[in-house]
Motif scaffolding. Sequence first.
Motif, mmCIF file in Angstrom:
data_model
loop_
_atom_site.group_PDB
_atom_site.id
_atom_site.type_symbol
_atom_site.label_atom_id
_atom_site.label_comp_id
_atom_site.label_asym_id
_atom_site.label_seq_id
_atom_site.Cartn_x
_atom_site.Cartn_y
_atom_site.Cartn_z
ATOM 1 N N PHE A 170 47.312 39.496 28.300
ATOM 2 C CA PHE A 170 47.203 39.904 29.705
ATOM 3 C C PHE A 170 46.086 40.928 29.902
ATOM 4 O O PHE A 170 45.430 40.949 30.938
ATOM 5 C CB PHE A 170 48.554 40.402 30.232
ATOM 6 C CG PHE A 170 49.469 39.252 30.520
ATOM 7 C CD1 PHE A 170 49.320 38.503 31.676
ATOM 8 C CD2 PHE A 170 50.436 38.865 29.611
ATOM 9 C CE1 PHE A 170 50.128 37.402 31.933
ATOM 10 C CE2 PHE A 170 51.244 37.762 29.841
ATOM 11 C CZ PHE A 170 51.091 37.028 31.005
ATOM 12 N N ARG A 171 45.850 41.746 28.870
ATOM 13 C CA ARG A 171 44.762 42.726 29.004
ATOM 14 C C ARG A 171 43.403 42.024 28.934
ATOM 15 O O ARG A 171 42.483 42.358 29.681
ATOM 16 C CB ARG A 171 44.926 43.814 27.960
ATOM 17 C CG ARG A 171 46.188 44.629 28.284
ATOM 18 C CD ARG A 171 46.334 45.847 27.467
ATOM 19 N NE ARG A 171 45.280 46.817 27.731
ATOM 20 C CZ ARG A 171 45.382 48.094 27.426
ATOM 21 N NH1 ARG A 171 46.496 48.556 26.893
ATOM 22 N NH2 ARG A 171 44.403 48.924 27.663
ATOM 23 N N ARG A 190 40.519 41.859 31.963
ATOM 24 C CA ARG A 190 39.083 42.152 31.833
ATOM 25 C C ARG A 190 38.239 41.045 32.457
ATOM 26 O O ARG A 190 37.191 41.298 33.039
ATOM 27 C CB ARG A 190 38.726 42.394 30.364
ATOM 28 C CG ARG A 190 39.370 43.676 29.830
ATOM 29 C CD ARG A 190 39.107 43.896 28.369
ATOM 30 N NE ARG A 190 37.767 44.397 28.110
ATOM 31 C CZ ARG A 190 37.397 45.676 28.194
ATOM 32 N NH1 ARG A 190 38.286 46.594 28.552
ATOM 33 N NH2 ARG A 190 36.171 46.046 27.939
ATOM 34 N N TYR A 191 38.726 39.805 32.346
ATOM 35 C CA TYR A 191 38.004 38.718 33.038
ATOM 36 C C TYR A 191 38.046 38.929 34.552
ATOM 37 O O TYR A 191 37.068 38.710 35.255
ATOM 38 C CB TYR A 191 38.607 37.353 32.672
ATOM 39 C CG TYR A 191 38.056 36.808 31.376
ATOM 40 C CD1 TYR A 191 36.771 36.277 31.332
ATOM 41 C CD2 TYR A 191 38.797 36.844 30.207
ATOM 42 C CE1 TYR A 191 36.239 35.803 30.138
ATOM 43 C CE2 TYR A 191 38.282 36.358 29.017
ATOM 44 C CZ TYR A 191 36.999 35.836 28.986
ATOM 45 O OH TYR A 191 36.481 35.361 27.821
ATOM 46 N N ILE A 192 39.215 39.347 35.046
ATOM 47 C CA ILE A 192 39.340 39.571 36.495
ATOM 48 C C ILE A 192 38.397 40.709 36.918
ATOM 49 O O ILE A 192 37.695 40.611 37.920
ATOM 50 C CB ILE A 192 40.808 39.890 36.873
ATOM 51 C CG1 ILE A 192 41.677 38.657 36.630
ATOM 52 C CG2 ILE A 192 40.910 40.342 38.333
ATOM 53 C CD1 ILE A 192 43.158 38.887 36.829
ATOM 54 N N GLN A 193 38.380 41.758 36.106
ATOM 55 C CA GLN A 193 37.498 42.886 36.412
ATOM 56 C C GLN A 193 36.040 42.419 36.492
ATOM 57 O O GLN A 193 35.263 42.867 37.341
ATOM 58 C CB GLN A 193 37.665 43.976 35.336
ATOM 59 C CG GLN A 193 36.807 45.218 35.536
ATOM 60 C CD GLN A 193 37.152 45.978 36.812
ATOM 61 O OE1 GLN A 193 38.267 45.881 37.319
ATOM 62 N NE2 GLN A 193 36.192 46.714 37.351
ATOM 63 N N GLY A 194 35.691 41.478 35.622
ATOM 64 C CA GLY A 194 34.317 40.959 35.593
ATOM 65 C C GLY A 194 33.925 40.274 36.892
ATOM 66 O O GLY A 194 32.738 40.134 37.204
ATOM 67 N N ILE A 198 47.922 43.796 33.194
ATOM 68 C CA ILE A 198 46.608 43.458 33.770
ATOM 69 C C ILE A 198 45.998 44.712 34.410
ATOM 70 O O ILE A 198 44.803 44.979 34.301
ATOM 71 C CB ILE A 198 46.762 42.313 34.812
ATOM 72 C CG1 ILE A 198 47.160 41.015 34.099
ATOM 73 C CG2 ILE A 198 45.486 42.117 35.625
ATOM 74 C CD1 ILE A 198 47.528 39.862 35.035
ATOM 75 N N HIS A 199 46.885 45.503 35.034
ATOM 76 C CA HIS A 199 46.457 46.725 35.725
ATOM 77 C C HIS A 199 45.865 47.760 34.767
ATOM 78 O O HIS A 199 45.122 48.649 35.172
ATOM 79 C CB HIS A 199 47.674 47.293 36.466
ATOM 80 C CG HIS A 199 47.378 48.470 37.324
ATOM 81 N ND1 HIS A 199 47.813 49.738 37.030
ATOM 82 C CD2 HIS A 199 46.672 48.581 38.465
ATOM 83 C CE1 HIS A 199 47.402 50.572 37.965
ATOM 84 N NE2 HIS A 199 46.701 49.901 38.842
ATOM 85 N N ILE A 214 41.519 38.697 43.365
ATOM 86 C CA ILE A 214 42.585 39.691 43.152
ATOM 87 C C ILE A 214 43.853 38.921 42.819
ATOM 88 O O ILE A 214 44.209 37.967 43.524
ATOM 89 C CB ILE A 214 42.793 40.538 44.427
ATOM 90 C CG1 ILE A 214 41.508 41.317 44.742
ATOM 91 C CG2 ILE A 214 43.967 41.505 44.262
ATOM 92 C CD1 ILE A 214 41.434 41.834 46.152
ATOM 93 N N THR A 215 44.513 39.314 41.762
ATOM 94 C CA THR A 215 45.670 38.528 41.327
ATOM 95 C C THR A 215 47.015 39.150 41.708
ATOM 96 O O THR A 215 47.082 40.251 42.304
ATOM 97 C CB THR A 215 45.585 38.241 39.801
ATOM 98 O OG1 THR A 215 46.416 37.123 39.517
ATOM 99 C CG2 THR A 215 46.003 39.445 38.960
ATOM 100 N N ALA A 216 48.072 38.426 41.397
ATOM 101 C CA ALA A 216 49.466 38.856 41.652
ATOM 102 C C ALA A 216 50.365 37.902 40.851
ATOM 103 O O ALA A 216 49.870 37.086 40.083
ATOM 104 C CB ALA A 216 49.777 38.751 43.148
ATOM 105 N N GLU A 217 51.683 37.972 41.079
ATOM 106 C CA GLU A 217 52.616 37.111 40.357
ATOM 107 C C GLU A 217 52.604 35.675 40.897
ATOM 108 O O GLU A 217 52.321 35.436 42.071
ATOM 109 C CB GLU A 217 54.062 37.621 40.502
ATOM 110 C CG GLU A 217 54.369 38.913 39.795
ATOM 111 C CD GLU A 217 54.131 40.146 40.665
ATOM 112 O OE1 GLU A 217 53.428 40.024 41.697
ATOM 113 O OE2 GLU A 217 54.647 41.220 40.298
ATOM 114 N N ASP A 218 52.936 34.759 40.048
ATOM 115 C CA ASP A 218 53.309 33.399 40.454
ATOM 116 C C ASP A 218 54.300 32.887 39.391
ATOM 117 O O ASP A 218 54.757 33.676 38.541
ATOM 118 C CB ASP A 218 52.080 32.488 40.606
ATOM 119 C CG ASP A 218 52.432 31.177 41.314
ATOM 120 O OD1 ASP A 218 52.791 31.220 42.500
ATOM 121 O OD2 ASP A 218 52.400 30.101 40.682
#
Length: 369
Positions: A96-97, A101-105, A126-127, A111-115
């Motif tokens: 998840f970390r 980092r991919y999301i940060q890129g 992730i945070h 912007i993500t959340a649960e599914d």
Amino acid sequence: MNLLETMQQSDYEEVVFCQDRQSGLKAIIAIHDTTLGPALGGTRMWAYASEEAALTDVLRLSRGMTYKNAVSGLNLGGGKAVIIGNPKADKNEAMFRAFGRYIQGLNGRYITAEDVGTTEDDMNLIHEETEYVTGVSETYGSSGNPSPATAYGVYQGMKAAALEAFGTDSLEGRTVAVQGVGNVAYHLCSYLHQEGARLIVTDIDKEAVRRALEAYGAKAVSPEDIYSVACDIYAPCALGATVNDQTISQLKARVIAGAANNQLQEARHGDLLYELGIVYAPDYVLNAGGVIHIADELNGYNRERAYKKVGEIYRNIRRVFEISAEQGIPSYLAADRLAEERIAGLHASRRTFLQNEQHALSRRAVSRG
Ligand SMILES: NC(=O)c1ccc[n+]([C@@H]2O[C@H](COP(=O)([O-])OP(=O)(O)OC[C@H]3O[C@@H](n4cnc5c(N)ncnc54)[C@H](O)[C@@H]3O)[C@@H](O)[C@H]2O)c1
Ligand SMILES: CC(C)C[C@H](N)C(=O)O
């Protein structure tokens, strides 16, 4: 799949493939449309049968988020992510970390959340790597797990659909067949039970069924039998594509209203429901409660204000049925028109160049960094 051609057909902006060998991360992030703002949509973790199946899912889900966010009046675009793996066996912190980092890129474009398959704990991991995540624990100033808000929105929208079908929005004495009693549906069942609805439930997870039987006195049926049970409302709350050629012919319900994304296997199934007089509450209008709730974080989260806005799903569903009646078109098309009109209208107004334009959510994310 010829990916670029598929992206061109439905106008996807960007698809990102992510892998991290050490942690086992294999993920795909799809950004469909950011006309209205950064693409917000959850991360699904699922043991897909193939990479192709994962890609198909993330493309469908991200496009759905564009329509969901638009029709709900949010200043957010549509995106989604999938992690390929078994959520019960394959999770680890590093995965998840690495994903964070991919999301940060992507620098706030997604912007993500649960599914399905991901939890508040996963969002917290992730945070650790990015601010572009919502639905993290309330201790971080976030709004927490969106599922209860999604359930409240589905409940309100279901009442609006009942009004369309039965002439009253009361669910007292109505029989609701709930497919999948997971995070959202467990809370949905609570609202329905409180209003005096009779519940028939199914799930492939026996523990989930047991919980619903104990809490709400529901009746259980096998997963195969849920389509044909005698009921007023069929509430699909598991995975998508359960409204199809095989199931429509079995349905006794006059209303379809549930939390699942992409309920219609193909658009033509929405046409068929319309011809048969089955009232279909379009999935992305009905299940927008979670994202509406999360979007309130933009204003410094206030639960009361967020739930008030989620309650507007009742009105949104009514509006869809009005358009359907006025234009003589199925409800799923009426919803698409509402969403597309909003995107096109704002797209046109955004011709005007603004210096240093920044979306509110990315401002929030930067200031917390
Ligand atoms: N969680 C949210 O806030 C949210 C928001 C909008 C839409 N949705 C959609 O709602 C649906 C449910 O989400 P959730 O968060 O409750 O997921 P969840 O994983 O907690 O619940 C889904 C449940 O469905 C069951 N299930 C899976 N396949 C089944 C089958 N064939 N027959 C019967 N049961 C089956 C699972 O065992 C699980 O208990 C998903 O489609 C999701 O994309 C969720
Ligand atoms: C809460 C949302 C950001 C994500 C949610 N799973 C949805 O499909 O709407």
